[in-house]
Design a protein around this motif. Structure first.
Motif, PDB file in Angstrom:
ATOM      1  N   SER A  15       0.834  -1.209   0.000  1.00  0.00           N
ATOM      2  CA  SER A  15       0.000   0.000   0.000  1.00  0.00           C
ATOM      3  C   SER A  15       0.867   1.257   0.000  1.00  0.00           C
ATOM      4  CB  SER A  15      -0.945   0.007   1.199  1.00  0.00           C
ATOM      5  OG  SER A  15      -0.243   0.276   2.397  1.00  0.00           O
ATOM      6  N   GLY A  24      -9.674   5.806   1.409  1.00  0.00           N
ATOM      7  CA  GLY A  24     -10.638   4.719   1.311  1.00  0.00           C
ATOM      8  C   GLY A  24      -9.988   3.419   0.873  1.00  0.00           C
ATOM      9  N   GLU A  25      -9.079   3.513  -0.076  1.00  0.00           N
ATOM     10  CA  GLU A  25      -8.358   2.317  -0.522  1.00  0.00           C
ATOM     11  C   GLU A  25      -7.477   1.774   0.604  1.00  0.00           C
ATOM     12  OE1 GLU A  25      -7.975   3.308  -5.282  1.00  0.00           O
ATOM     13  OE2 GLU A  25      -6.609   4.293  -3.861  1.00  0.00           O
ATOM     14  N   CYS A  26      -6.895   2.671   1.379  1.00  0.00           N
ATOM     15  CA  CYS A  26      -6.057   2.238   2.511  1.00  0.00           C
ATOM     16  C   CYS A  26      -6.902   1.531   3.565  1.00  0.00           C
ATOM     17  CB  CYS A  26      -5.328   3.429   3.127  1.00  0.00           C
ATOM     18  SG  CYS A  26      -3.979   4.047   2.088  1.00  0.00           S
ATOM     19  N   ARG A  27      -8.104   2.042   3.826  1.00  0.00           N
ATOM     20  CA  ARG A  27      -8.984   1.374   4.789  1.00  0.00           C
ATOM     21  C   ARG A  27      -9.373  -0.014   4.301  1.00  0.00           C
ATOM     22  NH1 ARG A  27     -10.749   6.691   5.281  1.00  0.00           N
ATOM     23  NH2 ARG A  27     -12.412   6.397   3.762  1.00  0.00           N
ATOM     24  N   SER A  28      -9.619  -0.138   3.012  1.00  0.00           N
ATOM     25  CA  SER A  28      -9.960  -1.444   2.434  1.00  0.00           C
ATOM     26  C   SER A  28      -8.789  -2.422   2.563  1.00  0.00           C
ATOM     27  CB  SER A  28     -10.350  -1.265   0.965  1.00  0.00           C
ATOM     28  OG  SER A  28     -10.658  -2.498   0.383  1.00  0.00           O
ATOM     29  N   ILE A  29      -7.592  -1.953   2.265  1.00  0.00           N
ATOM     30  CA  ILE A  29      -6.394  -2.792   2.404  1.00  0.00           C
ATOM     31  C   ILE A  29      -6.195  -3.164   3.866  1.00  0.00           C
ATOM     32  CG2 ILE A  29      -3.866  -2.766   2.242  1.00  0.00           C
ATOM     33  CD1 ILE A  29      -4.255  -1.075  -0.349  1.00  0.00           C
ATOM     34  N   MET A  31      -8.470  -3.570   6.128  1.00  0.00           N
ATOM     35  CA  MET A  31      -9.433  -4.632   6.466  1.00  0.00           C
ATOM     36  C   MET A  31      -8.948  -5.984   5.953  1.00  0.00           C
ATOM     37  SD  MET A  31     -11.754  -3.479   8.385  1.00  0.00           S
ATOM     38  CE  MET A  31     -12.827  -4.886   8.346  1.00  0.00           C
ATOM     39  N   ASP A  32      -8.443  -6.022   4.735  1.00  0.00           N
ATOM     40  CA  ASP A  32      -7.874  -7.271   4.203  1.00  0.00           C
ATOM     41  C   ASP A  32      -6.711  -7.733   5.072  1.00  0.00           C
ATOM     42  OD1 ASP A  32      -9.671  -7.331   2.117  1.00  0.00           O
ATOM     43  OD2 ASP A  32      -8.290  -6.468   0.654  1.00  0.00           O
TER      44      ASP A  32
END
Length: 91
Positions: A15, A24-29, A31-32
């Protein structure tokens, strides 16, 4: 905790390499990443390891913000039950 335990799939490392990544993409990563941590692993220790490894070099990166937020305790939920919780629903 060492880095291979803290980021077993290298999701957080990658990331930081993505140019123009959004919060938002960082939050998704994140969570993964959280789902990839073994059950019972000390998540706070893993986050601190990630912060020490990546966020010190890039404090303004969106993932640094997400990692800092992960160590912040959430607000206690407020109960709005009874009459107070129903006010405004009778309209």
């Amino acid at each position: 905790m060492d880095l291979t335990e803290a980021d077993p799939k290298g999701l957080v490392r990658e990331s930081y390499r993505i140019e123009g990544i959004t919060p938002g993409e960082c939050r998704s990563i994140f969570m993964d990443w959280a789902l990839s941590i073994p059950v019972g692993a000390p998540v706070a220790d893993a986050v601190r390891t990630l912060l020490a490894t990546y966020a010190l070099a890039e404090p303004d990166h969106p993932m640094s913000t997400v990692l800092h937020q992960a160590l912040t305790a959430p607000e206690a939920p407020r109960r709005r039950g009874g009459r107070t919780g129903r006010q405004g629903l009778d309209a």
